[in-house]
Enzyme design. Structure first.
Site, PDB file in Angstrom:
ATOM      1  N   HIS A 111       0.837  -1.205   0.000  1.00 51.63           N
ATOM      2  CA  HIS A 111       0.000   0.000   0.000  1.00 51.63           C
ATOM      3  C   HIS A 111       0.871   1.255   0.000  1.00 51.63           C
ATOM      4  O   HIS A 111       0.587   2.233  -0.698  1.00 51.63           O
ATOM      5  CB  HIS A 111      -0.908  -0.030   1.231  1.00 51.63           C
ATOM      6  CG  HIS A 111      -1.870   1.098   1.303  1.00 51.63           C
ATOM      7  ND1 HIS A 111      -2.406   1.534   2.501  1.00 51.63           N
ATOM      8  CD2 HIS A 111      -2.400   1.907   0.345  1.00 51.63           C
ATOM      9  CE1 HIS A 111      -3.229   2.539   2.269  1.00 51.63           C
ATOM     10  NE2 HIS A 111      -3.237   2.790   0.973  1.00 51.63           N
ATOM     11  N   GLU A 114       2.159   1.836  -3.441  1.00 56.30           N
ATOM     12  CA  GLU A 114       1.097   2.419  -4.270  1.00 56.30           C
ATOM     13  C   GLU A 114       1.100   3.941  -4.144  1.00 56.30           C
ATOM     14  O   GLU A 114       1.034   4.663  -5.143  1.00 56.30           O
ATOM     15  CB  GLU A 114      -0.257   1.852  -3.832  1.00 56.30           C
ATOM     16  CG  GLU A 114      -1.460   2.527  -4.481  1.00 56.30           C
ATOM     17  CD  GLU A 114      -2.662   2.575  -3.567  1.00 56.30           C
ATOM     18  OE1 GLU A 114      -3.242   3.666  -3.386  1.00 56.30           O
ATOM     19  OE2 GLU A 114      -3.044   1.521  -3.017  1.00 56.30           O
ATOM     20  N   HIS A 115       1.198   4.445  -2.920  1.00 51.67           N
ATOM     21  CA  HIS A 115       1.234   5.892  -2.704  1.00 51.67           C
ATOM     22  C   HIS A 115       2.489   6.515  -3.314  1.00 51.67           C
ATOM     23  O   HIS A 115       2.426   7.590  -3.930  1.00 51.67           O
ATOM     24  CB  HIS A 115       1.200   6.191  -1.202  1.00 51.67           C
ATOM     25  CG  HIS A 115      -0.161   6.159  -0.602  1.00 51.67           C
ATOM     26  ND1 HIS A 115      -0.810   7.285  -0.143  1.00 51.67           N
ATOM     27  CD2 HIS A 115      -1.026   5.128  -0.379  1.00 51.67           C
ATOM     28  CE1 HIS A 115      -1.993   6.964   0.329  1.00 51.67           C
ATOM     29  NE2 HIS A 115      -2.145   5.648   0.207  1.00 51.67           N
ATOM     30  N   GLU A 192      -5.053   7.207   6.270  1.00 49.43           N
ATOM     31  CA  GLU A 192      -6.030   6.294   5.670  1.00 49.43           C
ATOM     32  C   GLU A 192      -6.395   5.190   6.653  1.00 49.43           C
ATOM     33  O   GLU A 192      -7.569   4.827   6.794  1.00 49.43           O
ATOM     34  CB  GLU A 192      -5.447   5.708   4.387  1.00 49.43           C
ATOM     35  CG  GLU A 192      -6.456   5.079   3.476  1.00 49.43           C
ATOM     36  CD  GLU A 192      -5.861   4.706   2.124  1.00 49.43           C
ATOM     37  OE1 GLU A 192      -6.301   3.675   1.567  1.00 49.43           O
ATOM     38  OE2 GLU A 192      -4.977   5.430   1.628  1.00 49.43           O
TER      39      GLU A 192
END
Length: 302
Positions: A111, A114-115, A192
Protein backbone atom coordinates in the site's frame (compact mmCIF):
# COMPACT_ATOMS: atom_id res chain seq x y z
CA UNK A 1 -31.26 -11.69 12.61
CA UNK A 2 -28.96 -12.59 15.50
CA UNK A 3 -25.44 -11.17 15.34
CA UNK A 4 -23.85 -14.64 15.35
CA UNK A 5 -25.94 -15.72 12.36
CA UNK A 6 -25.26 -12.43 10.60
CA UNK A 7 -21.50 -12.84 10.90
CA UNK A 8 -21.70 -16.48 9.84
CA UNK A 9 -23.54 -15.39 6.69
CA UNK A 10 -21.01 -12.67 5.92
CA UNK A 11 -18.15 -15.05 6.62
CA UNK A 12 -19.67 -17.51 4.14
CA UNK A 13 -19.83 -14.79 1.47
CA UNK A 14 -16.15 -13.96 1.96
CA UNK A 15 -15.26 -17.65 1.99
CA UNK A 16 -17.07 -18.16 -1.31
CA UNK A 17 -15.25 -15.20 -2.83
CA UNK A 18 -11.88 -16.49 -1.71
CA UNK A 19 -12.72 -19.97 -2.97
CA UNK A 20 -13.61 -18.57 -6.38
CA UNK A 21 -10.39 -16.55 -6.43
CA UNK A 22 -8.22 -19.55 -5.64
CA UNK A 23 -10.06 -22.00 -7.88
CA UNK A 24 -10.59 -19.98 -11.05
CA UNK A 25 -10.26 -16.56 -12.66
CA UNK A 26 -12.75 -14.97 -15.04
CA UNK A 27 -11.32 -14.47 -18.48
CA UNK A 28 -12.65 -12.65 -21.57
CA UNK A 29 -11.31 -15.48 -23.72
CA UNK A 30 -13.52 -18.25 -24.96
CA UNK A 31 -13.02 -21.62 -23.26
CA UNK A 32 -11.08 -22.95 -26.24
CA UNK A 33 -8.62 -20.03 -26.31
CA UNK A 34 -5.27 -19.59 -24.59
CA UNK A 35 -3.51 -16.55 -23.10
CA UNK A 36 -0.15 -17.90 -24.17
CA UNK A 37 -0.39 -19.60 -27.56
CA UNK A 38 -2.73 -17.57 -29.74
CA UNK A 39 -0.84 -14.28 -30.16
CA UNK A 40 0.65 -13.51 -33.56
CA UNK A 41 3.29 -10.91 -34.36
CA UNK A 42 2.26 -7.57 -35.84
CA UNK A 43 3.82 -4.16 -36.48
CA UNK A 44 2.34 -0.76 -35.65
CA UNK A 45 2.30 2.06 -38.20
CA UNK A 46 5.64 3.19 -36.77
CA UNK A 47 7.10 -0.34 -37.06
CA UNK A 48 6.91 -1.22 -33.38
CA UNK A 49 6.49 -4.94 -32.67
CA UNK A 50 3.58 -6.31 -30.68
CA UNK A 51 1.44 -9.46 -30.66
CA UNK A 52 -2.29 -9.55 -31.35
CA UNK A 53 -4.60 -12.22 -29.97
CA UNK A 54 -5.79 -14.39 -32.83
CA UNK A 55 -8.38 -16.37 -30.90
CA UNK A 56 -11.95 -15.42 -30.03
CA UNK A 57 -13.07 -12.98 -27.33
CA UNK A 58 -16.36 -13.27 -25.52
CA UNK A 59 -18.42 -10.17 -26.36
CA UNK A 60 -22.08 -9.45 -25.66
CA UNK A 61 -24.48 -9.11 -28.58
CA UNK A 62 -25.22 -5.49 -27.69
CA UNK A 63 -21.58 -4.43 -27.44
CA UNK A 64 -20.79 -2.41 -30.57
CA UNK A 65 -17.35 -1.29 -29.44
CA UNK A 66 -14.19 -2.56 -31.12
CA UNK A 67 -11.82 -4.55 -28.92
CA UNK A 68 -8.33 -5.84 -29.51
CA UNK A 69 -6.35 -7.95 -27.07
CA UNK A 70 -2.60 -7.58 -27.51
CA UNK A 71 0.61 -8.61 -25.82
CA UNK A 72 3.64 -6.35 -25.68
CA UNK A 73 7.23 -7.58 -26.18
CA UNK A 74 7.69 -7.37 -22.39
CA UNK A 75 4.74 -9.81 -21.92
CA UNK A 76 2.28 -7.22 -20.62
CA UNK A 77 -1.24 -8.10 -21.82
CA UNK A 78 -3.43 -5.18 -22.88
CA UNK A 79 -7.07 -4.84 -23.89
CA UNK A 80 -7.66 -1.84 -26.21
CA UNK A 81 -11.24 -0.66 -26.66
CA UNK A 82 -12.37 1.88 -29.24
CA UNK A 83 -15.74 3.51 -28.55
CA UNK A 84 -16.57 6.42 -30.88
CA UNK A 85 -19.40 7.49 -28.56
CA UNK A 86 -17.27 7.65 -25.41
CA UNK A 87 -17.25 11.09 -23.78
CA UNK A 88 -13.96 10.37 -22.00
CA UNK A 89 -10.95 8.10 -22.28
CA UNK A 90 -9.74 5.86 -19.48
CA UNK A 91 -7.00 3.45 -18.51
CA UNK A 92 -6.46 0.96 -15.72
CA UNK A 93 -3.35 -1.07 -14.91
CA UNK A 94 -3.32 -3.90 -12.41
CA UNK A 95 -0.14 -5.56 -11.18
CA UNK A 96 -0.55 -9.03 -9.68
CA UNK A 97 0.98 -8.22 -6.30
CA UNK A 98 -0.86 -6.90 -3.29
CA UNK A 99 -0.94 -6.90 0.47
CA UNK A 100 -0.29 -10.64 0.78
CA UNK A 101 3.22 -9.90 -0.54
CA UNK A 102 3.97 -7.55 2.36
CA UNK A 103 7.22 -8.43 4.15
CA UNK A 104 6.38 -9.83 7.59
CA UNK A 105 8.31 -7.05 9.26
CA UNK A 106 6.56 -4.32 7.22
CA UNK A 107 2.76 -4.81 7.01
CA UNK A 108 1.41 -2.23 4.56
CA UNK A 109 4.46 -2.09 2.27
CA UNK A 110 2.43 -2.78 -0.90
CA UNK A 111 0.00 0.00 0.00
CA UNK A 112 2.86 2.36 0.81
CA UNK A 113 4.43 1.67 -2.59
CA UNK A 114 1.10 2.42 -4.27
CA UNK A 115 1.23 5.89 -2.70
CA UNK A 116 4.89 6.43 -3.61
CA UNK A 117 4.33 5.73 -7.31
CA UNK A 118 2.24 8.89 -7.60
CA UNK A 119 5.20 11.01 -6.52
CA UNK A 120 6.84 11.56 -9.89
CA UNK A 121 9.14 9.76 -12.32
CA UNK A 122 12.47 10.44 -13.98
CA UNK A 123 10.69 11.80 -17.06
CA UNK A 124 8.06 13.67 -15.03
CA UNK A 125 9.82 14.58 -11.77
CA UNK A 126 7.28 17.13 -10.48
CA UNK A 127 5.27 15.44 -7.75
CA UNK A 128 1.86 16.79 -8.74
CA UNK A 129 2.33 16.68 -12.52
CA UNK A 130 0.10 13.64 -13.02
CA UNK A 131 -2.67 14.76 -10.69
CA UNK A 132 -2.63 18.30 -12.06
CA UNK A 133 -2.74 17.09 -15.66
CA UNK A 134 -5.72 14.86 -14.90
CA UNK A 135 -7.54 17.63 -13.02
CA UNK A 136 -6.90 20.17 -15.80
CA UNK A 137 -8.44 17.80 -18.35
CA UNK A 138 -11.74 16.96 -16.64
CA UNK A 139 -10.48 13.68 -15.26
CA UNK A 140 -10.36 11.59 -12.13
CA UNK A 141 -7.72 9.19 -10.79
CA UNK A 142 -7.25 6.73 -7.97
CA UNK A 143 -5.60 3.46 -6.96
CA UNK A 144 -6.14 0.67 -4.47
CA UNK A 145 -4.20 -2.21 -3.00
CA UNK A 146 -6.01 -5.53 -2.79
CA UNK A 147 -4.85 -8.82 -1.34
CA UNK A 148 -3.25 -10.06 -4.56
CA UNK A 149 -3.23 -7.07 -6.88
CA UNK A 150 -2.63 -3.32 -6.91
CA UNK A 151 -4.67 -1.32 -9.40
CA UNK A 152 -4.18 2.21 -10.75
CA UNK A 153 -6.71 3.97 -12.97
CA UNK A 154 -7.80 7.30 -14.41
CA UNK A 155 -10.22 8.90 -16.85
CA UNK A 156 -9.62 12.08 -18.81
CA UNK A 157 -10.96 14.11 -21.72
CA UNK A 158 -10.31 12.28 -24.99
CA UNK A 159 -7.94 14.92 -26.49
CA UNK A 160 -5.70 14.66 -23.41
CA UNK A 161 -5.48 10.86 -23.39
CA UNK A 162 -2.05 10.41 -24.98
CA UNK A 163 -0.43 12.84 -22.55
CA UNK A 164 -2.07 11.15 -19.57
CA UNK A 165 -0.98 7.72 -20.80
CA UNK A 166 2.61 8.86 -21.10
CA UNK A 167 2.75 10.25 -17.56
CA UNK A 168 0.92 7.18 -16.24
CA UNK A 169 3.25 4.71 -17.99
CA UNK A 170 6.25 6.18 -16.21
CA UNK A 171 4.82 5.11 -12.84
CA UNK A 172 6.03 1.67 -13.93
CA UNK A 173 9.06 2.59 -16.05
CA UNK A 174 11.16 4.97 -13.97
CA UNK A 175 9.41 6.04 -10.73
CA UNK A 176 11.47 8.35 -8.56
CA UNK A 177 10.46 6.79 -5.22
CA UNK A 178 12.16 9.83 -3.75
CA UNK A 179 13.39 9.85 -0.18
CA UNK A 180 11.79 13.29 0.18
CA UNK A 181 8.35 11.70 -0.28
CA UNK A 182 8.72 8.95 2.30
CA UNK A 183 7.60 10.76 5.47
CA UNK A 184 4.68 12.46 3.77
CA UNK A 185 3.37 9.26 2.18
CA UNK A 186 3.80 7.22 5.37
CA UNK A 187 1.64 9.85 7.06
CA UNK A 188 -0.88 9.57 4.21
CA UNK A 189 -1.06 5.80 4.70
CA UNK A 190 -1.43 6.32 8.46
CA UNK A 191 -4.27 8.81 7.91
CA UNK A 192 -6.03 6.29 5.67
CA UNK A 193 -5.62 3.64 8.34
CA UNK A 194 -7.10 5.90 11.02
CA UNK A 195 -10.02 6.76 8.75
CA UNK A 196 -10.67 3.05 8.22
CA UNK A 197 -11.10 2.54 11.97
CA UNK A 198 -14.54 4.12 11.64
CA UNK A 199 -15.57 1.94 8.68
CA UNK A 200 -17.69 -1.09 9.52
CA UNK A 201 -16.69 -2.75 6.23
CA UNK A 202 -12.97 -2.35 6.92
CA UNK A 203 -13.39 -3.57 10.48
CA UNK A 204 -15.35 -6.58 9.28
CA UNK A 205 -12.70 -7.58 6.75
CA UNK A 206 -9.98 -7.20 9.38
CA UNK A 207 -12.03 -9.50 11.61
CA UNK A 208 -12.17 -12.09 8.82
CA UNK A 209 -8.42 -11.79 8.40
CA UNK A 210 -7.89 -12.29 12.12
CA UNK A 211 -10.03 -15.45 12.06
CA UNK A 212 -8.32 -16.89 8.98
CA UNK A 213 -5.46 -19.38 8.78
CA UNK A 214 -2.66 -17.78 10.90
CA UNK A 215 0.06 -19.31 8.70
CA UNK A 216 -1.33 -17.70 5.54
CA UNK A 217 -0.43 -14.10 4.56
CA UNK A 218 -4.14 -13.29 4.23
CA UNK A 219 -4.21 -13.32 8.04
CA UNK A 220 -1.85 -10.34 8.31
CA UNK A 221 -2.64 -6.64 8.71
CA UNK A 222 -2.72 -5.15 5.22
CA UNK A 223 -3.23 -1.38 5.22
CA UNK A 224 -0.14 -0.32 7.13
CA UNK A 225 0.33 2.67 9.43
CA UNK A 226 3.05 4.72 11.05
CA UNK A 227 3.96 1.92 13.49
CA UNK A 228 4.21 -0.89 10.92
CA UNK A 229 6.27 1.18 8.48
CA UNK A 230 8.33 4.04 9.87
CA UNK A 231 8.53 2.93 13.50
CA UNK A 232 9.18 -0.67 12.47
CA UNK A 233 12.04 0.40 10.19
CA UNK A 234 13.62 2.44 12.97
CA UNK A 235 13.24 -0.41 15.47
CA UNK A 236 14.81 -2.92 13.07
CA UNK A 237 17.59 -0.56 12.04
CA UNK A 238 16.43 -0.57 8.42
CA UNK A 239 15.96 2.20 5.88
CA UNK A 240 12.30 2.40 4.84
CA UNK A 241 13.20 4.22 1.62
CA UNK A 242 15.51 1.38 0.58
CA UNK A 243 12.92 -1.21 1.60
CA UNK A 244 10.18 0.25 -0.60
CA UNK A 245 12.58 0.46 -3.55
CA UNK A 246 13.51 -3.20 -3.06
CA UNK A 247 9.84 -4.15 -2.95
CA UNK A 248 9.25 -2.35 -6.25
CA UNK A 249 12.30 -3.93 -7.88
CA UNK A 250 11.35 -7.39 -6.67
CA UNK A 251 7.72 -7.51 -7.76
CA UNK A 252 6.76 -4.84 -10.30
CA UNK A 253 7.31 -6.70 -13.56
CA UNK A 254 5.53 -6.25 -16.89
CA UNK A 255 4.98 -10.02 -16.94
CA UNK A 256 2.37 -9.79 -14.16
CA UNK A 257 0.67 -6.59 -15.34
CA UNK A 258 -2.63 -6.27 -17.20
CA UNK A 259 -3.70 -2.99 -18.81
CA UNK A 260 -6.96 -1.71 -20.28
CA UNK A 261 -7.13 1.45 -22.41
CA UNK A 262 -10.36 2.85 -23.85
CA UNK A 263 -11.39 6.00 -25.69
CA UNK A 264 -13.02 7.41 -28.81
CA UNK A 265 -9.79 7.03 -30.76
CA UNK A 266 -9.36 4.37 -33.43
CA UNK A 267 -8.22 0.94 -32.33
CA UNK A 268 -5.03 1.44 -34.38
CA UNK A 269 -4.24 4.64 -32.50
CA UNK A 270 -4.85 3.09 -29.11
CA UNK A 271 -2.60 0.14 -29.99
CA UNK A 272 0.12 2.50 -31.26
CA UNK A 273 0.15 4.55 -28.05
CA UNK A 274 0.05 1.47 -25.86
CA UNK A 275 2.91 -0.32 -27.61
CA UNK A 276 5.02 2.85 -27.77
CA UNK A 277 4.64 3.74 -24.10
CA UNK A 278 4.17 0.56 -22.10
CA UNK A 279 6.70 -1.68 -23.90
CA UNK A 280 9.31 0.22 -21.89
CA UNK A 281 8.13 -1.32 -18.61
CA UNK A 282 10.78 -3.79 -17.50
CA UNK A 283 10.17 -7.52 -17.81
CA UNK A 284 11.61 -9.36 -14.82
CA UNK A 285 9.90 -12.68 -15.43
CA UNK A 286 6.91 -13.98 -13.51
CA UNK A 287 7.31 -12.40 -10.06
CA UNK A 288 3.85 -13.45 -8.85
CA UNK A 289 3.96 -15.04 -5.41
CA UNK A 290 2.56 -18.50 -4.79
CA UNK A 291 0.99 -19.19 -1.42
CA UNK A 292 0.82 -22.51 0.36
CA UNK A 293 -2.54 -23.62 1.69
CA UNK A 294 -5.78 -21.67 1.79
CA UNK A 295 -6.62 -18.62 3.94
CA UNK A 296 -9.84 -20.26 5.16
CA UNK A 297 -8.71 -23.65 6.39
CA UNK A 298 -10.86 -26.08 8.35
CA UNK A 299 -10.05 -24.29 11.63
CA UNK A 300 -11.24 -20.94 10.24
CA UNK A 301 -14.40 -22.45 8.80
CA UNK A 302 -15.21 -24.34 11.97
Amino acid sequence: MQHSLFFKALFAIVALGLYNFYSSKWSPLSHSSSWTTEFVERQTASNLTYYVFDGSLEQSVGDTRQHQLIKLPNNMVVLCTSDPDSAKAAASLSVNVGSMANPKEFPGMAHFLEHMLFMGSVKYPTENEYTQYIANNLGIYNAYTGTSETTFYFSVANPAFEGALDIFSHFFIDPLLSVDSVDREVNAVDSEYKGNLQSDNKRFYQLIRSLSNPTHPYNHFSTGNLDTLQVAAHTLGKNLHEEVKMFYQQYYSADIMKLVVAGNHSIEQLVEWTVEKFSKVESKGNTKLKYEGHPLDHHALG
